[in-house]
Design a protein around this motif. Structure first.
Motif, PDB file in Angstrom:
ATOM      1  N   PRO A  44     -12.493  10.980 -27.738  1.00 49.34           N
ATOM      2  CA  PRO A  44     -12.869  12.373 -27.495  1.00 49.34           C
ATOM      3  C   PRO A  44     -14.018  12.804 -28.399  1.00 49.34           C
ATOM      4  O   PRO A  44     -14.191  12.262 -29.486  1.00 49.34           O
ATOM      5  CB  PRO A  44     -11.599  13.145 -27.841  1.00 49.34           C
ATOM      6  N   LYS A  45     -14.800  13.768 -27.950  1.00 42.97           N
ATOM      7  CA  LYS A  45     -15.978  14.201 -28.718  1.00 42.97           C
ATOM      8  C   LYS A  45     -15.878  15.641 -29.206  1.00 42.97           C
ATOM      9  O   LYS A  45     -16.495  16.017 -30.200  1.00 42.97           O
ATOM     10  CB  LYS A  45     -17.236  14.052 -27.847  1.00 42.97           C
ATOM     11  N   LYS A  46     -15.129  16.471 -28.459  1.00 45.88           N
ATOM     12  CA  LYS A  46     -14.972  17.874 -28.852  1.00 45.88           C
ATOM     13  C   LYS A  46     -13.494  18.215 -28.709  1.00 45.88           C
ATOM     14  O   LYS A  46     -12.979  18.269 -27.594  1.00 45.88           O
ATOM     15  CB  LYS A  46     -15.843  18.779 -27.972  1.00 45.88           C
ATOM     16  N   VAL A  47     -12.863  18.438 -29.844  1.00 44.48           N
ATOM     17  CA  VAL A  47     -11.405  18.478 -29.849  1.00 44.48           C
ATOM     18  C   VAL A  47     -10.894  19.806 -30.413  1.00 44.48           C
ATOM     19  O   VAL A  47     -11.344  20.256 -31.468  1.00 44.48           O
ATOM     20  CB  VAL A  47     -10.844  17.310 -30.697  1.00 44.48           C
ATOM     21  N   LEU A  48      -9.950  20.386 -29.706  1.00 45.93           N
ATOM     22  CA  LEU A  48      -9.225  21.553 -30.226  1.00 45.93           C
ATOM     23  C   LEU A  48      -7.832  21.078 -30.627  1.00 45.93           C
ATOM     24  O   LEU A  48      -7.116  20.490 -29.811  1.00 45.93           O
ATOM     25  CB  LEU A  48      -9.117  22.632 -29.142  1.00 45.93           C
ATOM     26  N   VAL A  49      -7.453  21.303 -31.885  1.00 46.70           N
ATOM     27  CA  VAL A  49      -6.114  20.950 -32.353  1.00 46.70           C
ATOM     28  C   VAL A  49      -5.371  22.229 -32.714  1.00 46.70           C
ATOM     29  O   VAL A  49      -5.782  22.966 -33.614  1.00 46.70           O
ATOM     30  CB  VAL A  49      -6.146  20.001 -33.568  1.00 46.70           C
ATOM     31  N   ILE A  50      -4.290  22.495 -32.008  1.00 43.19           N
ATOM     32  CA  ILE A  50      -3.476  23.684 -32.260  1.00 43.19           C
ATOM     33  C   ILE A  50      -2.283  23.224 -33.109  1.00 43.19           C
ATOM     34  O   ILE A  50      -1.457  22.441 -32.643  1.00 43.19           O
ATOM     35  CB  ILE A  50      -3.025  24.312 -30.918  1.00 43.19           C
ATOM     36  N   GLY A  51      -2.240  23.678 -34.355  1.00 45.18           N
ATOM     37  CA  GLY A  51      -1.276  23.155 -35.334  1.00 45.18           C
ATOM     38  C   GLY A  51      -1.910  22.044 -36.139  1.00 45.18           C
ATOM     39  O   GLY A  51      -1.355  20.967 -36.311  1.00 45.18           O
ATOM     40  N   ALA A  52      -3.147  22.327 -36.650  1.00 49.40           N
ATOM     41  CA  ALA A  52      -4.029  21.274 -37.177  1.00 49.40           C
ATOM     42  C   ALA A  52      -3.926  21.042 -38.674  1.00 49.40           C
ATOM     43  O   ALA A  52      -4.639  20.205 -39.207  1.00 49.40           O
ATOM     44  CB  ALA A  52      -5.476  21.637 -36.835  1.00 49.40           C
ATOM     45  N   SER A  53      -3.062  21.765 -39.364  1.00 51.05           N
ATOM     46  CA  SER A  53      -3.163  21.760 -40.827  1.00 51.05           C
ATOM     47  C   SER A  53      -2.213  20.811 -41.539  1.00 51.05           C
ATOM     48  O   SER A  53      -2.429  20.506 -42.722  1.00 51.05           O
ATOM     49  CB  SER A  53      -2.954  23.183 -41.350  1.00 51.05           C
TER      50      SER A  53
ATOM     51  N   LEU B  17      -2.588  17.574 -38.165  1.00 52.40           N
ATOM     52  CA  LEU B  17      -3.615  17.214 -39.147  1.00 52.40           C
ATOM     53  C   LEU B  17      -4.080  15.779 -38.911  1.00 52.40           C
ATOM     54  O   LEU B  17      -5.282  15.497 -38.899  1.00 52.40           O
ATOM     55  CB  LEU B  17      -3.056  17.366 -40.572  1.00 52.40           C
ATOM     56  N   SER B  18      -3.132  14.891 -38.702  1.00 52.85           N
ATOM     57  CA  SER B  18      -3.503  13.487 -38.486  1.00 52.85           C
ATOM     58  C   SER B  18      -4.270  13.312 -37.179  1.00 52.85           C
ATOM     59  O   SER B  18      -5.156  12.459 -37.085  1.00 52.85           O
ATOM     60  CB  SER B  18      -2.254  12.595 -38.513  1.00 52.85           C
ATOM     61  N   SER B  19      -3.965  14.120 -36.173  1.00 55.46           N
ATOM     62  CA  SER B  19      -4.727  14.078 -34.920  1.00 55.46           C
ATOM     63  C   SER B  19      -6.168  14.502 -35.169  1.00 55.46           C
ATOM     64  O   SER B  19      -7.110  13.926 -34.628  1.00 55.46           O
ATOM     65  CB  SER B  19      -4.120  15.033 -33.882  1.00 55.46           C
ATOM     66  N   ARG B  20      -6.323  15.524 -35.979  1.00 61.08           N
ATOM     67  CA  ARG B  20      -7.665  16.030 -36.286  1.00 61.08           C
ATOM     68  C   ARG B  20      -8.468  14.967 -37.042  1.00 61.08           C
ATOM     69  O   ARG B  20      -9.627  14.698 -36.725  1.00 61.08           O
ATOM     70  CB  ARG B  20      -7.535  17.319 -37.118  1.00 61.08           C
ATOM     71  N   ILE B  21      -7.812  14.355 -38.030  1.00 60.97           N
ATOM     72  CA  ILE B  21      -8.486  13.328 -38.827  1.00 60.97           C
ATOM     73  C   ILE B  21      -8.808  12.104 -37.960  1.00 60.97           C
ATOM     74  O   ILE B  21      -9.917  11.556 -38.020  1.00 60.97           O
ATOM     75  CB  ILE B  21      -7.607  12.927 -40.038  1.00 60.97           C
ATOM     76  N   ALA B  22      -7.861  11.695 -37.128  1.00 59.13           N
ATOM     77  CA  ALA B  22      -8.063  10.490 -36.313  1.00 59.13           C
ATOM     78  C   ALA B  22      -9.207  10.679 -35.316  1.00 59.13           C
ATOM     79  O   ALA B  22      -9.996   9.754 -35.093  1.00 59.13           O
ATOM     80  CB  ALA B  22      -6.781  10.119 -35.579  1.00 59.13           C
ATOM     81  N   THR B  23      -9.329  11.873 -34.717  1.00 62.61           N
ATOM     82  CA  THR B  23     -10.391  12.078 -33.730  1.00 62.61           C
ATOM     83  C   THR B  23     -11.742  12.333 -34.417  1.00 62.61           C
ATOM     84  O   THR B  23     -12.773  11.869 -33.935  1.00 62.61           O
ATOM     85  CB  THR B  23     -10.061  13.238 -32.769  1.00 62.61           C
ATOM     86  N   ALA B  24     -11.727  13.033 -35.550  1.00 62.43           N
ATOM     87  CA  ALA B  24     -12.993  13.288 -36.256  1.00 62.43           C
ATOM     88  C   ALA B  24     -13.554  11.969 -36.800  1.00 62.43           C
ATOM     89  O   ALA B  24     -14.674  11.581 -36.486  1.00 62.43           O
ATOM     90  CB  ALA B  24     -12.778  14.287 -37.387  1.00 62.43           C
TER      91      ALA B  24
ATOM     92  N   VAL C 142      -6.589  25.097 -35.333  1.00 60.87           N
ATOM     93  CA  VAL C 142      -5.882  26.381 -35.392  1.00 60.87           C
ATOM     94  C   VAL C 142      -4.583  26.157 -36.164  1.00 60.87           C
ATOM     95  O   VAL C 142      -3.898  25.152 -35.946  1.00 60.87           O
ATOM     96  CB  VAL C 142      -5.558  26.908 -33.974  1.00 60.87           C
ATOM     97  N   PHE C 143      -4.259  27.065 -37.043  1.00 62.03           N
ATOM     98  CA  PHE C 143      -3.030  26.918 -37.850  1.00 62.03           C
ATOM     99  C   PHE C 143      -2.662  28.254 -38.464  1.00 62.03           C
ATOM    100  O   PHE C 143      -3.402  29.241 -38.335  1.00 62.03           O
ATOM    101  CB  PHE C 143      -3.234  25.870 -38.957  1.00 62.03           C
ATOM    102  N   PHE C 144      -1.533  28.281 -39.143  1.00 57.63           N
ATOM    103  CA  PHE C 144      -1.060  29.482 -39.827  1.00 57.63           C
ATOM    104  C   PHE C 144      -0.777  29.105 -41.270  1.00 57.63           C
ATOM    105  O   PHE C 144       0.263  28.510 -41.556  1.00 57.63           O
ATOM    106  CB  PHE C 144       0.222  29.964 -39.143  1.00 57.63           C
ATOM    107  N   GLU C 145      -1.715  29.376 -42.146  1.00 54.68           N
ATOM    108  CA  GLU C 145      -1.570  28.971 -43.547  1.00 54.68           C
ATOM    109  C   GLU C 145      -2.013  30.095 -44.467  1.00 54.68           C
ATOM    110  O   GLU C 145      -2.626  31.063 -44.009  1.00 54.68           O
ATOM    111  CB  GLU C 145      -2.415  27.708 -43.819  1.00 54.68           C
TER     112      GLU C 145
ATOM    113  N   TRP D  65      -3.361  24.805 -46.011  1.00 48.27           N
ATOM    114  CA  TRP D  65      -4.619  25.452 -46.386  1.00 48.27           C
ATOM    115  C   TRP D  65      -5.498  24.464 -47.148  1.00 48.27           C
ATOM    116  O   TRP D  65      -6.666  24.248 -46.820  1.00 48.27           O
ATOM    117  CB  TRP D  65      -4.327  26.698 -47.234  1.00 48.27           C
ATOM    118  N   TYR D  66      -4.901  23.843 -48.184  1.00 44.16           N
ATOM    119  CA  TYR D  66      -5.659  22.874 -48.989  1.00 44.16           C
ATOM    120  C   TYR D  66      -6.032  21.636 -48.160  1.00 44.16           C
ATOM    121  O   TYR D  66      -7.116  21.082 -48.318  1.00 44.16           O
ATOM    122  CB  TYR D  66      -4.845  22.447 -50.213  1.00 44.16           C
ATOM    123  N   ASN D  67      -5.126  21.192 -47.300  1.00 44.20           N
ATOM    124  CA  ASN D  67      -5.452  20.047 -46.435  1.00 44.20           C
ATOM    125  C   ASN D  67      -6.716  20.339 -45.646  1.00 44.20           C
ATOM    126  O   ASN D  67      -7.602  19.496 -45.517  1.00 44.20           O
ATOM    127  CB  ASN D  67      -4.333  19.795 -45.402  1.00 44.20           C
TER     128      ASN D  67
END
Ligand code: NAD
Ligand code: NA
Length: 398
Positions: A41-50, A55-62, A72-75, A88-90
């Motif tokens: 994937p090239k442009k990814v939206l992760v809902i619950g990304a922190s 978070l691991s999905s975000r890191i793996a795709t980036a 998107v997250f609640f921190e 937040w720190y992640n």
């Protein structure tokens, strides 16, 4: 400030910025060591990304696919005498590393269940990316306020039908004891849990994203589920949370229909049991995980969230040809956890487990370490008696 772990029950109230940054960097290094995801994937939206799987999905795709990511997250950032939250720190660490690597990364902090946060996210995608080609849905929350009715739902972790009695462990102390959990008293408990952890919000997200025209041709979306062994069926698979996961699964054909004209596709991926902030809150599960880790580490097939997500994107979602699914249409990356030889050994150990033998027969130490790692603690090479700057910001939020 000097930041040390402070726990209450199964939660840790503090988080360490340098330690969480190390956690993120270790995940980035792992993904880089595995090479690129072919046609990823090239442009990814992760809902619950922190945190956790998101978070691991975000890191793996980036870092595995050079993807631009919106998270998107609640921190919470640090505030008078309080550290920021681990997520937040992640995210601060992730965004800094992404920027260094020349990757776009931006984040939205707020209630993902709300219409407002969906709108903010869509506006950001429109402005910076135009469209996204992957939407990862990885929320885990005990509560949801319904955006259309304002009704606040709370989920429960209860068996359905009869009470459930089995062993559990307090992973801080290593004390194994029996726990009895009363079943739901009414259908409302089930309906509330479905309202929080079922598929409706996933559907709302995809509907809004599609209506705004920000989903690319061929878009994929994936949400995460868990099944686990029969041992935990009463509290998980056959319990209230299992009903919510069933609802998530039932949302797949609805989304497939919604995405049809874009040639898009929705998936549920069944992931492995892992130590995350959410799973540590489920009774019985931490004992199961500490035995599972022992067995899987001995067999050389242990994975953390990053190994799971790297494998999901490489070997399942972005392979040549058809995505491999089970007979019920689900992606399985819990395949190694569910292997018969693994489960047989875990069952044997489960029968034996007591406070006295736990250190020896389980990986309770590994559980504990991983739990503290989630908050940036228990890492070698970090001086937890030294002053550290807690006022770390997420650059894209300011
Ligand atoms: P987690 O607690 O680590 O992550 C939850 C994420 O959701 C965080 O980014 C958090 O900020 C975000 N979030 C929670 N409420 C929010 C809200 N109202 N608005 C915006 N963001 C919000 O959890 P996890 O264990 O990674 O779970 C993610 C998914 O994976 C869940 O669906 C879970 O059931 C599933 N899963 C977990 C396991 C496991 O063993 N941990 C196994 C298989 C599947
Ligand atoms: Na997550």
């Amino acid at each position: 400030m000097i930041i040390q772990p402070r726990t209450r029950g199964f939660i840790c109230l503090t988080a360490h910025p340098e330690g969480t940054a190390k956690n993120v960097q270790d995940q980035i290094d792992y993904v880089k060591s595995k090479g690129k995801i072919a046609n990823g994937p090239k442009k990814v939206l992760v809902i619950g990304a922190s945190t956790g799987f998101g978070l691991s999905s975000r890191i793996a795709t980036a870092f595995g696919s050079d993807a631009a990511t919106v998270g998107v997250f609640f921190e919470k950032p640090a505030a008078e005498g309080k550290t920021g939250t681990a997520g937040w720190y992640n995210t601060a660490a992730f965004e800094a590393a992404a920027k260094d690597a020349g990757l776009y990364a931006a984040s939205i902090n707020g209630d993902a269940f709300s219409d407002e946060i969906k709108k903010q996210t869509i506006d950001l995608i429109k402005k910076d990316l135009g469209q996204v080609d992957l939407v990862v849905y990885s929320l885990a929350s005990p509560r949801r306020t319904h955006p259309k009715t304002g009704v606040a739902y709370s989920s429960v972790l209860k068996p359905i039908g009869q009470p459930f009695t089995d062993k559990t462990v307090d992973f801080h102390t290593g004390v194994v004891s029996d726990i009895s959990i009363a079943p739901v008293e009414n259908e409302e408990d089930i309906a509330n849990t479905i309202a929080v952890m079922g598929g409706e919000d996933w559907k709302f997200w995809l509907e809004d994203l599609k209506a705004a025209g920000v989903l690319a041709e061929g878009v994929k979306t994936v949400a995460y589920s868990y099944i686990g062994p029969e041992l935990t069926y009463p509290i998980y698979h056959n319990g209230t949370i299992g009903r919510a996961k069933e609802d998530l699964q039932n949302t797949v054909p609805v989304l497939d229909d919604l995405l049809k004209d874009l040639h898009g596709k929705a998936y549920v991926s069944v992931n492995k049991a892992l130590v995350t902030q959410s799973s540590s809150a489920i009774p019985v599960v931490p004992l199961y995980i500490s035995l599972l880790y022992k067995v899987m580490k001995e067999k050389g097939i242990h994975e953390g969230t990053i190994e799971q997500m790297q494998r999901l994107f490489t070997d399942r979602l972005y392979t040549e040809g058809e995505v491999q699914l089970d007979s019920e249409g689900r992606i399985r990356v819990d395949d190694w956890e569910m292997r018969a030889d693994v489960q047989e050994e875990v069952s044997k150990l489960w029968a034996q487990a007591t406070t006295e033998n736990l250190e020896e027969i389980s990986d309770i130490k590994g559980y504990r370490d991983e739990f503290f790692h989630l908050f940036g603690f228990n890492f070698n090479g970090i001086d937890y008696n030294a002053d550290t700057n807690e006022l770390v910001g997420v650059p894209s939020i300011g």
